[in-house]
Write an enzyme that holds these catalytic residues in place. Sequence first.
Site, PDB file in Angstrom:
ATOM      1  N   GLU A  23       2.380  -8.614   8.455  1.00  0.00           N
ATOM      2  CA  GLU A  23       2.336  -7.139   8.402  1.00  0.00           C
ATOM      3  C   GLU A  23       3.355  -6.587   7.420  1.00  0.00           C
ATOM      4  O   GLU A  23       3.538  -5.377   7.335  1.00  0.00           O
ATOM      5  CB  GLU A  23       2.567  -6.575   9.807  1.00  0.00           C
ATOM      6  CG  GLU A  23       1.383  -6.833  10.733  1.00  0.00           C
ATOM      7  CD  GLU A  23       0.047  -6.639  10.022  1.00  0.00           C
ATOM      8  OE1 GLU A  23      -0.729  -7.615   9.930  1.00  0.00           O
ATOM      9  OE2 GLU A  23      -0.217  -5.534   9.512  1.00  0.00           O
ATOM     10  N   ASP A  71      -7.218   1.141 -27.582  1.00  0.00           N
ATOM     11  CA  ASP A  71      -7.114   2.544 -28.001  1.00  0.00           C
ATOM     12  C   ASP A  71      -7.572   3.509 -26.917  1.00  0.00           C
ATOM     13  O   ASP A  71      -6.812   4.357 -26.472  1.00  0.00           O
ATOM     14  CB  ASP A  71      -7.935   2.776 -29.276  1.00  0.00           C
ATOM     15  CG  ASP A  71      -7.241   2.096 -30.444  1.00  0.00           C
ATOM     16  OD1 ASP A  71      -7.798   2.065 -31.532  1.00  0.00           O
ATOM     17  OD2 ASP A  71      -6.117   1.601 -30.216  1.00  0.00           O
ATOM     18  N   PRO A  80       0.810  -1.219   0.000  1.00  0.00           N
ATOM     19  CA  PRO A  80       0.000   0.000   0.000  1.00  0.00           C
ATOM     20  C   PRO A  80       0.846   1.273   0.000  1.00  0.00           C
ATOM     21  O   PRO A  80       0.372   2.343  -0.317  1.00  0.00           O
ATOM     22  CB  PRO A  80      -0.802  -0.109   1.308  1.00  0.00           C
ATOM     23  CG  PRO A  80      -0.766  -1.548   1.672  1.00  0.00           C
ATOM     24  CD  PRO A  80       0.534  -2.068   1.190  1.00  0.00           C
ATOM     25  N   ARG A 126      -0.741  -7.908 -21.208  1.00  0.00           N
ATOM     26  CA  ARG A 126      -1.552  -7.484 -22.361  1.00  0.00           C
ATOM     27  C   ARG A 126      -0.789  -6.506 -23.255  1.00  0.00           C
ATOM     28  O   ARG A 126      -1.146  -6.308 -24.403  1.00  0.00           O
ATOM     29  CB  ARG A 126      -2.835  -6.819 -21.875  1.00  0.00           C
ATOM     30  CG  ARG A 126      -3.729  -7.697 -21.011  1.00  0.00           C
ATOM     31  CD  ARG A 126      -4.858  -6.891 -20.388  1.00  0.00           C
ATOM     32  NE  ARG A 126      -5.744  -6.351 -21.404  1.00  0.00           N
ATOM     33  CZ  ARG A 126      -6.663  -7.061 -22.041  1.00  0.00           C
ATOM     34  NH1 ARG A 126      -6.806  -8.339 -21.775  1.00  0.00           N
ATOM     35  NH2 ARG A 126      -7.441  -6.507 -22.952  1.00  0.00           N
TER      36      ARG A 126
HETATM   37  C1  LIG Z   1      -3.101  -6.775   7.164  1.00  0.00           C
HETATM   38  N1  LIG Z   1      -1.852  -6.528   6.438  1.00  0.00           N
HETATM   39  C2  LIG Z   1      -1.663  -7.494   5.360  1.00  0.00           C
HETATM   40  C3  LIG Z   1      -0.335  -7.273   4.668  1.00  0.00           C
HETATM   41  N2  LIG Z   1      -0.200  -5.910   4.212  1.00  0.00           N
HETATM   42  C4  LIG Z   1       0.968  -5.668   3.446  1.00  0.00           C
HETATM   43  C5  LIG Z   1       1.968  -4.809   3.925  1.00  0.00           C
HETATM   44  C6  LIG Z   1       3.109  -4.603   3.175  1.00  0.00           C
HETATM   45  C7  LIG Z   1       3.273  -5.217   1.944  1.00  0.00           C
HETATM   46  C8  LIG Z   1       2.288  -6.065   1.454  1.00  0.00           C
HETATM   47  C9  LIG Z   1       1.136  -6.298   2.196  1.00  0.00           C
HETATM   48  C10 LIG Z   1       0.085  -7.215   1.618  1.00  0.00           C
HETATM   49  N3  LIG Z   1      -1.122  -6.464   1.380  1.00  0.00           N
HETATM   50  C11 LIG Z   1      -1.219  -5.573   0.328  1.00  0.00           C
HETATM   51  C12 LIG Z   1      -0.283  -5.537  -0.699  1.00  0.00           C
HETATM   52  C13 LIG Z   1      -0.483  -4.588  -1.725  1.00  0.00           C
HETATM   53  C14 LIG Z   1      -1.570  -3.749  -1.674  1.00  0.00           C
HETATM   54  C15 LIG Z   1      -1.784  -2.735  -2.768  1.00  0.00           C
HETATM   55  N4  LIG Z   1      -2.656  -1.738  -2.529  1.00  0.00           N
HETATM   56  O1  LIG Z   1      -1.169  -2.821  -3.834  1.00  0.00           O
HETATM   57  C16 LIG Z   1      -2.460  -3.843  -0.628  1.00  0.00           C
HETATM   58  N5  LIG Z   1      -2.285  -4.749   0.350  1.00  0.00           N
HETATM   59  C17 LIG Z   1      -0.517  -4.882   5.185  1.00  0.00           C
HETATM   60  C18 LIG Z   1      -1.834  -5.166   5.883  1.00  0.00           C
END
Ligand SMILES: CN1CCN(c2ccccc2CNc2ccc(C(N)=O)cn2)CC1
Length: 246
Positions: free
Chosen positions: A116, A169, A89, A154
């Site tokens: 986490e 396009d 995230p 793709r």
């Molecule tokens: C409860 N925890 C699960 C693990 N998570 C986490 C934290 C760090 C990295 C990956 C993850 C894997 N989760 C992802 C991965 C990508 C996205 C995205 N937006 O691309 C959303 N979430 C943090 C929260």
Amino acid sequence: MEISVVSLFPEMFAAVRDYGVTGRAVQNGLLSIQCCNPRDFTTDRHQTVDDRPYGGGPGMVMKTEPLQQAIAVAKASVAPGATVIYLSPQGRQLTQAGLAELAAKPSLVLLAGRYEGVDERLIDSEIDEEWSIGDYVLSGGELAAMVMIDGLSRLLPGVLGHHLSAEQDSFAEGLLDCPHYTRPEHFRGMAVPGVLLSGNHEAIRRWRLKQSLGRTWLRRRDLLEQVELSDEQNKLLAEFIRELDD
Ligand SMILES: CN1CCN(c2ccccc2CNc2ccc(C(N)=O)cn2)CC1
């Protein structure tokens, strides 16, 4: 393109490796997807892949030793110089333009986080690029990795037949897609727009472009502000807006 994924759930990647456009790309040798599971690099009886966080608090962090070995094997299993990507995230927001950048790379290693996440020092020392598929939290990085794989595959030459590449396009131009119709000609009292039955391909092209422009104006004004419109596009959009009041 060669992709190697580091994930605790490699079986999930059957979804892109064995189905549809991406599955065909793999069969045609245009794309390869390998998986590397940190659990295979554990040495304890319980095959521990998570560890407690320094500083305490809820949740666990992915155990560093198995992860770094899995990343090393993943890098060694694709062409040298692979870009190592972490889906999280906290990453750069993935867009169609971002996919085009990624599709130009020869090989990728994708790290799918669980628990986490991953020790920051592993990120600092191993990760080249951090990407996010959107502002929401998933229980793991696997689905985000598969979204990235699907989207970039793709764009690989030869993956989409010529008839499908045309569909790119509007998206390639940063616009939303036009409406689509197929049989029956009358469905629940609604007809197909006449122009689509006319066989006039230039009129059909303009109608579809006008619809893409109009929908983008109505639904995603933010996208429209990023697009430089041609004279024809400005004219068609003005027509669409005028016709709204009819
Ligand atoms: C409860 N925890 C699960 C693990 N998570 C986490 C934290 C760090 C990295 C990956 C993850 C894997 N989760 C992802 C991965 C990508 C996205 C995205 N937006 O691309 C959303 N979430 C943090 C929260």
